[in-house]
Design a protein around this motif. Structure first.
Motif, mmCIF file in Angstrom:
data_model
loop_
_atom_site.group_PDB
_atom_site.id
_atom_site.type_symbol
_atom_site.label_atom_id
_atom_site.label_comp_id
_atom_site.label_asym_id
_atom_site.label_seq_id
_atom_site.Cartn_x
_atom_site.Cartn_y
_atom_site.Cartn_z
ATOM 1 N N GLN B 52 0.907 -1.292 -0.181
ATOM 2 C CA GLN B 52 -0.150 -0.118 -0.109
ATOM 3 C C GLN B 52 0.960 1.112 -0.112
ATOM 4 O OE1 GLN B 52 -0.586 2.446 2.574
ATOM 5 N NE2 GLN B 52 -1.824 3.739 1.028
ATOM 6 N N GLN B 53 1.811 1.082 0.898
ATOM 7 C CA GLN B 53 2.866 2.361 0.797
ATOM 8 C C GLN B 53 3.743 2.651 -0.569
ATOM 9 O OE1 GLN B 53 5.145 1.656 4.260
ATOM 10 N NE2 GLN B 53 3.416 0.996 5.412
ATOM 11 N N LEU B 54 3.797 1.624 -1.290
ATOM 12 C CA LEU B 54 4.357 1.576 -2.482
ATOM 13 C C LEU B 54 3.361 2.272 -3.471
ATOM 14 C CD1 LEU B 54 6.154 -1.622 -2.738
ATOM 15 C CD2 LEU B 54 7.246 0.441 -3.256
ATOM 16 N N GLN B 55 2.217 1.715 -3.388
ATOM 17 C CA GLN B 55 1.244 2.294 -4.307
ATOM 18 C C GLN B 55 0.871 3.609 -4.238
ATOM 19 O OE1 GLN B 55 -1.567 -0.720 -3.060
ATOM 20 N NE2 GLN B 55 -1.090 -1.983 -4.869
ATOM 21 N N SER B 56 0.992 4.392 -2.937
ATOM 22 C CA SER B 56 0.645 5.657 -2.728
ATOM 23 C C SER B 56 1.788 6.453 -2.894
ATOM 24 C CB SER B 56 -0.174 5.713 -1.219
ATOM 25 O OG SER B 56 1.293 5.543 -0.283
ATOM 26 N N LEU B 110 -0.273 -3.251 -10.658
ATOM 27 C CA LEU B 110 -0.422 -3.297 -9.315
ATOM 28 C C LEU B 110 0.235 -1.769 -8.701
ATOM 29 C CD1 LEU B 110 0.687 -6.762 -8.354
ATOM 30 C CD2 LEU B 110 -1.667 -5.921 -8.207
ATOM 31 N N GLY B 111 0.596 -0.967 -9.546
ATOM 32 C CA GLY B 111 1.011 0.529 -9.124
ATOM 33 C C GLY B 111 2.472 0.073 -8.868
ATOM 34 N N LEU B 112 3.125 -0.701 -9.495
ATOM 35 C CA LEU B 112 4.727 -1.264 -9.264
ATOM 36 C C LEU B 112 5.449 -1.008 -10.361
ATOM 37 C CD1 LEU B 112 4.270 -4.161 -6.603
ATOM 38 C CD2 LEU B 112 4.570 -1.708 -6.336
ATOM 39 N N LYS B 113 6.832 -0.609 -10.151
ATOM 40 C CA LYS B 113 7.692 -0.809 -11.411
ATOM 41 C C LYS B 113 8.785 -1.862 -11.024
ATOM 42 C CE LYS B 113 10.789 0.538 -14.734
ATOM 43 N NZ LYS B 113 10.125 0.149 -15.826
ATOM 44 N N GLY B 114 8.888 -3.071 -11.799
ATOM 45 C CA GLY B 114 9.767 -4.023 -11.491
ATOM 46 C C GLY B 114 11.058 -3.588 -11.890
ATOM 47 N N GLY C 135 -13.822 -0.582 -8.654
ATOM 48 C CA GLY C 135 -12.548 -0.372 -7.876
ATOM 49 C C GLY C 135 -11.311 -0.735 -8.726
ATOM 50 N N ALA C 136 -11.455 -1.397 -9.567
ATOM 51 C CA ALA C 136 -10.212 -1.663 -10.469
ATOM 52 C C ALA C 136 -9.829 -0.343 -11.228
ATOM 53 C CB ALA C 136 -10.440 -2.693 -11.624
ATOM 54 N N ALA C 137 -10.909 0.191 -11.890
ATOM 55 C CA ALA C 137 -10.639 1.300 -12.526
ATOM 56 C C ALA C 137 -10.150 2.681 -11.965
ATOM 57 C CB ALA C 137 -12.020 1.797 -13.321
ATOM 58 N N LEU C 138 -10.709 2.613 -10.605
ATOM 59 C CA LEU C 138 -10.326 3.546 -9.464
ATOM 60 C C LEU C 138 -8.791 3.316 -9.296
ATOM 61 C CD1 LEU C 138 -10.968 6.114 -7.566
ATOM 62 C CD2 LEU C 138 -11.132 4.407 -5.970
ATOM 63 N N ALA C 139 -8.244 2.115 -9.155
ATOM 64 C CA ALA C 139 -6.804 1.913 -8.854
ATOM 65 C C ALA C 139 -5.913 2.363 -9.978
ATOM 66 C CB ALA C 139 -6.883 0.332 -8.655
ATOM 67 N N SER C 144 -5.096 4.207 -5.756
ATOM 68 C CA SER C 144 -5.811 3.855 -4.549
ATOM 69 C C SER C 144 -6.418 2.312 -4.813
ATOM 70 C CB SER C 144 -6.807 4.643 -4.250
ATOM 71 O OG SER C 144 -7.709 4.155 -3.310
ATOM 72 N N PHE C 145 -5.959 1.378 -4.212
ATOM 73 C CA PHE C 145 -6.077 -0.281 -4.628
ATOM 74 C C PHE C 145 -7.217 -0.497 -3.486
ATOM 75 C CE2 PHE C 145 -3.460 -1.482 -8.029
ATOM 76 C CZ PHE C 145 -2.786 -0.205 -8.134
ATOM 77 N N ILE C 146 -7.917 0.342 -2.494
ATOM 78 C CA ILE C 146 -8.619 -0.153 -1.455
ATOM 79 C C ILE C 146 -9.719 -1.149 -1.926
ATOM 80 C CG2 ILE C 146 -7.848 1.888 -0.144
ATOM 81 C CD1 ILE C 146 -10.773 2.722 -0.102
ATOM 82 N N TYR C 147 -10.525 -0.811 -2.963
ATOM 83 C CA TYR C 147 -11.488 -1.694 -3.423
ATOM 84 C C TYR C 147 -11.294 -2.971 -4.085
ATOM 85 C CZ TYR C 147 -14.041 2.393 -1.997
ATOM 86 O OH TYR C 147 -14.633 3.643 -1.429
ATOM 87 N N THR C 148 -9.738 -3.244 -4.330
ATOM 88 C CA THR C 148 -9.405 -4.552 -5.027
ATOM 89 C C THR C 148 -8.645 -5.055 -4.070
ATOM 90 O OG1 THR C 148 -7.439 -3.071 -6.084
ATOM 91 C CG2 THR C 148 -9.487 -3.221 -7.260
ATOM 92 N N ASP C 149 -8.000 -4.791 -3.146
ATOM 93 C CA ASP C 149 -7.098 -5.298 -2.126
ATOM 94 C C ASP C 149 -8.038 -6.719 -1.589
ATOM 95 O OD1 ASP C 149 -4.479 -4.200 -2.002
ATOM 96 O OD2 ASP C 149 -4.560 -4.244 0.095
ATOM 97 N N PRO C 150 -7.100 -7.978 -2.040
ATOM 98 C CA PRO C 150 -7.730 -8.988 -1.487
ATOM 99 C C PRO C 150 -7.226 -9.678 -0.023
ATOM 100 C CG PRO C 150 -5.798 -9.570 -2.669
ATOM 101 C CD PRO C 150 -5.692 -8.159 -2.541
ATOM 102 N N THR C 151 -8.007 -10.515 0.533
ATOM 103 C CA THR C 151 -7.581 -11.228 1.832
ATOM 104 C C THR C 151 -6.735 -12.338 1.278
ATOM 105 O OG1 THR C 151 -9.749 -12.282 1.856
ATOM 106 C CG2 THR C 151 -9.348 -10.474 3.381
#
Ligand code: NA
Ligand code: NA
Lengths: 421, 299, 190
Positions: B52-56, B110-114, C135-139, C144-151
């Protein structure tokens, strides 16, 4: 600066500690110019206590509530008293001995003092002990849990330091027994000072009656110990198994509880554990923000600059850890400090990593009972009805005992360091 | 500018030492303009929290295990396929290959750069009781990752995800009968002292993905991007290069400590290997290409 | 308040206090239910592992419920005035100044909850979610991935558990508003 100041003022004004911690985290984010942290703050807040070991908290609170409500605690203590010689403050020694035995199975202070405060405090009160003093003796005994093996704190330190857990357990054994001895001395002094009651002389038949009455109740600690050692359950699960046995014994053997009492017990468990868990989460959030600002690293660097000998290093480290322990739980405290302090300790000052780990873990364990934030302090307070302020005041002699043991360990460790004392 | 890198390994671990080396190199090459603060041992939180911290964009860089990534995109699980490569050298080569490279494209969503792959030791199996044919019927500690759970289930074992702090007590008390680990972890925890047998299966790679925050990446100049990419690539290459030797060193230490090391083949897992591939080839098609590449390396 | 003699206050005055009371009862019941479920999950977990069929999802579910319990507990503790304080000053004050201090304390809690509500509102980004459509489009738009984050093992998204935060933020606001109304009533009395 502003964060620290408003923190202190709000606490003294009687603001809820948990909210003050979160507010301090928000101010720190703002001051440090890390506004980006706000974007995921709720998520990080939630994740801060997403931890399996913390499950011991609600489960052992449940076990404690059940043992209290079902008359299990009363009978167990009467049994222990029946085994005891008629000495002054006898029940307090019984309490310490029970803590010592539980500590050899449990590794968490909160788990232990929760059960013990429901088990021992009402009985000590009935025997003529002041309730607040009984709560203090009981809470202090809980500190034995993370020092004597097994211990969650030592396991976490072992992971950070890449040391064998078994070696750490062995290194902690003597300090743990020294701590128990120091507590026994404190109890002796308290007994003399407050003129605590003796256990009355009991006839053999009275002792046998107490033992017979306690026989079903003994199933409960037997299940905790047996399920862990008998490879059935983790310590967390053992609390659930023991709770089940408690319900069965209390409802069907002693008939002091009905199944319809269960919802009330569960709600009480929820209120107590919810409040303590939120407090832990709040402290964890503040710790996360401080870590993000690289404060642990800076503190370690400062200690390194100030210390000119292993002894000086260890003394400064102990002071830093005591400060951190006022707010943080031991496990996050270890994760924050051990990675920055351990390399300095071993590489610069030649300190034995095992001894270092024992000092670090014992010191941070104390934080569970020190104000303003301590999960142990507040759980004990909620479960005994003694205010946290009063309790921490009465704990002072026990804090002194811990500090004495820490001082001894510190001096010995410094003398043994390869750089010399 | 102060950058941050997060990882879950402790300070003595190779990944953390490489992160420290990266920090030193970045400082030197930019004359102190770019500083990198290293946060080991999960100081910034679990891998899910770091993600999450990487994504933001709060966190700049991280060394991630594939667990959290696989949880979000199954394709990353192909790297943990059983018996994919014959040894750690081949594993290192495979992680430099075209399929692994293409897999990095899956990081973008996933908001990341490999920025390349590292690895830890090859996975082996420690058992508390003597081996009797196969591993079937035993409770084996694994991470909760679909491909891994599936593999152990197919082997007839009971995969038991346990949090790391519970592992030592659970193994020494007998709540679990075994675990999937590497030589390094076995020796450091003295797990061999509690094991009847340590199976040198070396059946699985343990890959690490070096990532940057995609959001932060956009804000860096092309020169800084190139510099960071180059330095991270150098460090991950060093990790890949180091692990065959680390594995050999710890294996020797275990032998010296009297661990009962036993070399076994895929037959200890029953027919799990074959059926696992059958199933996951259709679920994650990239696996087929990875297999072909691995086959060439193994020859 | 202490767990030892927890009593749920009765006969609230006014509609706001009644609402707060009702919500509090519901929260207490939900909290008790969560404790019961955690208890059963741990029993089941030990039992099924003993039978060599470990419940892979049990630990994660128990942990998530426990975190929800923490946020419920924070809201409940407002209603029950059970939050832990250092409380050195209030104990020493005479009634009138203590009533003022109580009001000041409750206003501070209100302010705190409003700030947290703002943080949570911006984190949830509902307008953004509606604009993006999913949620995916928002991400992809906002990182902001809060609507797609899985358990990990539960097969549902994390957001279902995270919703406890806006929910208890709201109930906390109800409780503290009711208490401020009560503080003001106390101060009006001579
Ligand atoms: Na212990
Ligand atoms: Na404390």
């Amino acid at each position: 600066m502003i964060a620290g100041l408003s923190f202190t003022v709000l606490l003294l004004l009687g603001a809820p500690i948990a909210f003050v911690l979160v507010a301090a985290a928000l101010i720190l984010i703002h001051e440090g110019g890390n506004q980006i942290l706000l974007e995921g703050l709720p998520q990080q807040f939630f994740a801060g206590i997403e931890s399996y070991p913390l499950l011991t908290l609600p489960l052992f609170i449940l076990l404690g509530e059940l043992m209290g409500a079902g008359g299990i605690g009363r009978r167990l203590l009467a049994f222990a008293a029946a085994l005891m010689l008629p000495v002054r403050a006898g029940l307090a020694y019984v309490n310490l001995l029970a803590n010592l035995m539980m500590a050899s199975v449990l590794g968490s202070t909160v788990a232990q003092l929760t059960v013990m405060s429901r088990l021992a405090v009402p009985e000590m009160e009935r025997a003529g002990y002041p309730r607040d003093l009984s709560a203090a003796v009981t809470s202090a005994g809980g500190l034995l849990a993370p020092v004597l093996p097994p211990s969650m704190n030592l396991i976490v330190f072992a992971a950070v330091a890449q040391l064998p857990v078994g070696d750490l357990f062995r290194a902690a054994l003597l300090p743990g027994l020294a701590l128990a001895l120091a507590f026994a001395l404190v109890i002796g002094w308290l007994g003399w000072r407050h003129n605590l009651p003796r256990i009355g002389r009991q006839s053999l038949s009275a002792r046998l009656n107490a033992a017979r009455a306690a026989l079903p109740a003994l199933l409960v600690p037997a299940v905790v110990v047996g399920s862990i050692l008998g490879s059935v359950a983790t310590p967390t699960e053992s609390a659930a198994l023991a709770s089940l046995v408690t319900i069965l014994v209390a409802v069907f053997v002693y008939r002091e509880m009905r199944l319809s009492d269960l919802p009330r017990v569960l709600v009480r468990t929820a209120v107590t554990s919810g409040a303590v868990l939120y407090l832990v989460a709040a402290a964890q959030l503040l710790g996360w923000v401080m870590t993000f600002g690289n404060l642990p690293h800076e503190a370690a660097a400062m200690i390194r600059d100030l210390a000119d000998s292993p002894l000086m290093f260890l003394i400064l480290m102990n002071i830093l850890l005591l400060l951190i322990g006022t707010v943080l739980e031991p496990v996050p405290g270890i994760i924050l400090t051990a990675p920055v302090l351990l390399p300095i300790a071993t590489d610069v000052y030649g300190i034995d990593p095992l001894a270092f780990g024992v000092i670090l873990c014992l010191n941070l364990a104390l934080g569970l009972l020190t104000p303003p934030v301590g999960a142990g302090l507040y759980t004990a307070s909620l479960m005994t009805g003694v205010s946290a302020g009063r309790l921490s005041w009465l704990l002072t002699p026990f804090f002194g005992a811990v500090l004495a043991v820490l001082a001894g360990l510190t001096v010995i460790t410094a003398l043994q360091s390869s750089v010399g004392g | 500018d102060e950058l941050r890198i997060g990882l879950i390994t402790p300070p003595p671990h190779q990944w953390t030492r490489s992160a420290e080396a990266l920090a030193a190199a970045l400082d030197q090459e930019t004359g102190g303009r770019l500083k990198l603060a290293v946060f080991p041992s999960g100081q910034l939180g679990s891998e899910a929290q770091m993600l999450q911290q990487l994504q933001s964009g709060a966190l700049d860089l991280a060394f991630l295990t594939v667990g959290e990534l696989t949880n979000r995109d199954e394709a990353f699980g192909i790297l943990t396929a059983p018996y994919l490569v014959k040894d750690a050298e081949a594993a290192a080569k495979l992680l430099e290959g075209p399929t692994a490279l293409r897999l990095q494209d899956h990081l973008g969503p996933l908001g990341l750069k490999g920025l390349g792959y590292g690895m830890a030791g090859m996975r082996i199996v420690a058992l508390s009781k003597p081996l009797d044919g196969t591993v079937a019927g035993r409770k084996i500690r694994t991470v909760p990752l679909a491909q891994e759970l599936d593999f152990w289930t197919r082997a007839g074992a009971a995969p038991t995800p346990l949090p790391l702090p519970e592992l030592f007590d659970a193994y020494t008390n007998g709540q679990i009968d075994g675990m999937q680990i590497d030589y390094e972890g076995t020796f450091n925890n003295r797990f061999h002292d509690y094991s009847a047998v340590v199976l040198e299966t070396e059946h699985m790679i343990f890959p690490m993905v070096a990532v940057a925050s995609a959001r932060k990446w956009q804000h860096w100049t092309p020169e800084d991007q190139a510099l960071i990419a180059r330095l991270v690539a150098e460090e991950t290459a060093r990790i890949r290069e180091a692990y065959p030797q680390i594995d050999a060193d710890y294996r020797a230490k275990l032998e010296e400590a009297g661990a009962n090391l036993v070399r076994v083949g895929p037959e200890v897992f029953g027919d799990a290997v074959a059926t696992w591939y059958e199933h996951w080839r259709s679920r994650t098609p990239l696996l087929v290409e990875l297999e072909a590449e691995a086959k060439a390396l193994n020859e | 308040m202490s767990g030892a003699d927890l009593h749920i206050p009765q006969a609230p005055h006014g509609p706001l206090a009644r609402l707060s009371h009702l919500v509090m009862r519901a929260e207490a019941a939900l909290g008790g239910a969560i404790c019961g479920v955690i208890f059963l999950l741990m029993l089941a977990s030990a039992t099924f592992r003993g039978l060599r069929h470990p419940l892979i999802w049990a630990d994660e579910l128990a942990v998530h419920l426990m975190v929800c319990l923490a946020f419920l507990g924070a809201s409940l503790a407002i209603a029950l005035r059970g939050h832990m304080t250092m409380g050195l000053l209030p104990e020493t004050l005479p009634p009138r100044p203590r009533a003022w201090l109580a009001l000041a304390g409750d206003v501070l809690i209100l302010m705190f909850l409003l700030v947290m509500a703002l943080v949570i509102w911006r984190w949830l980004d509902l307008p953004g979610l509606i604009r993006a459509g999913s949620g995916a489009a928002l991400a992809q738009k906002t990182f902001s991935f809060i609507y797609t984050d899985p358990t990990q093992t539960l097969g549902i998204r994390k957001i279902w558990f995270w919703l406890i935060m806006p929910a208890t933020g709201l109930t906390g606001l109800i409780h503290v508003t009711a208490q401020i109304a009560g503080d003001l009533r106390d101060l009006r009395q001579p």
